[in-house]
Write an enzyme that holds these catalytic residues in place. Sequence first.
Site, PDB file in Angstrom:
ATOM      1  N   ASP A  54      -0.182 -11.485   9.962  1.00 12.10           N
ATOM      2  CA  ASP A  54      -1.465 -11.334  10.669  1.00 12.10           C
ATOM      3  C   ASP A  54      -2.458 -10.454   9.925  1.00 12.10           C
ATOM      4  OD1 ASP A  54      -1.395 -13.023  12.880  1.00 12.10           O
ATOM      5  OD2 ASP A  54       0.041 -11.713  13.868  1.00 12.10           O
ATOM      6  N   ASP A 107      -2.416  -6.165   4.888  1.00 11.12           N
ATOM      7  CA  ASP A 107      -3.748  -5.786   5.397  1.00 11.12           C
ATOM      8  C   ASP A 107      -3.775  -4.511   6.211  1.00 11.12           C
ATOM      9  OD1 ASP A 107      -2.436  -6.938   7.755  1.00 11.12           O
ATOM     10  OD2 ASP A 107      -4.409  -6.788   8.666  1.00 11.12           O
ATOM     11  N   ASP A 150       1.906  -2.093   6.459  1.00  6.88           N
ATOM     12  CA  ASP A 150       2.266  -2.656   5.143  1.00  6.88           C
ATOM     13  C   ASP A 150       2.327  -1.582   4.043  1.00  6.88           C
ATOM     14  OD1 ASP A 150       2.260  -5.352   6.122  1.00  6.88           O
ATOM     15  OD2 ASP A 150       0.069  -5.255   6.139  1.00  6.88           O
ATOM     16  N   ASP A 194       2.498 -10.339   4.241  1.00  7.81           N
ATOM     17  CA  ASP A 194       2.288 -10.075   5.660  1.00  7.81           C
ATOM     18  C   ASP A 194       1.674 -11.322   6.321  1.00  7.81           C
ATOM     19  OD1 ASP A 194       1.617  -8.499   8.074  1.00  7.81           O
ATOM     20  OD2 ASP A 194      -0.442  -8.731   7.338  1.00  7.81           O
ATOM     21  N   LYS A 215       8.616  -1.927   6.723  1.00  2.00           N
ATOM     22  CA  LYS A 215       8.713  -3.183   5.966  1.00  2.00           C
ATOM     23  C   LYS A 215       9.198  -2.875   4.549  1.00  2.00           C
ATOM     24  CE  LYS A 215       4.947  -5.833   8.227  1.00  2.00           C
ATOM     25  NZ  LYS A 215       3.709  -6.588   7.977  1.00  2.00           N
TER      26      LYS A 215
END
Length: 219
Positions: free
Chosen positions: A10, A169, A173, A8, A146
């Site tokens: 950000d 995070d 995710d 990932d 994702k």
Amino acid sequence: MFKALVVDIDGTLTDKKRAINCRAVEALRKLKIPVVLATGNISCFARAVAKIIGVSDIVIAENGGVVRFSYDGEDIVLGDRSKCLRALETLRKRFKVELLDNEYRKSEVCMRRNFPIEEARKILPKDVRIVDTGFAYHIIDANVSKGKALMFIADKLGLDVKDFIAIGDSENDIEMLEVAGFGVAVANADEKLKEVADLVTSKPNGDGVVEALEFLGLI
Ligand SMILES: O=C(O)COP(=O)(O)O
Ligand SMILES: [Mg+2]
């Protein structure tokens, strides 16, 4: 034994202010296995980040609604944006919604985090869901994640999705960590992500990425 990494952007490679962690960048550059970036952000942003970090130009963008296999290739759109735009109208009746990068989004709607997401969840139609990345809210097609995009990519590359390590995070995710062979949540991750992770790092953001790669013996 793991053949590829999906990471990932950000909150994982960057911190709260979106500053990238240079130790993590150097670590990713050194890896001998392909690195796929996966983000809620738009495809052109994901590709630019991949290019300047110096990793593979296979990217997952818009929370899995868009994938792309090469820098000069074409976006493959996996999400139905019309569902998200309809849901946006429902939200607009109740909240003052501020759109982000609307003109570039192909599969979803991204908004500033300035209304109560739990209230929004109660009124949204079932064909979409709303995710909070910690940086923005996204209305995404309920069939998109994702994780599903990673399965699509793995298949095209002739890999098993379990060959991937996934690092992230936040709640966007979760599915990616669930489908991967080994899931890592960085220390600053949402509790919900930590629950599905095989490893929770002691360090946050990019330092956590480096910690995970060291733990796995990849650097
Ligand atoms: O675009 C955002 O909201 C953040 O996305 P990312 O954490 O999935 O990179
Ligand atoms: Mg993130």
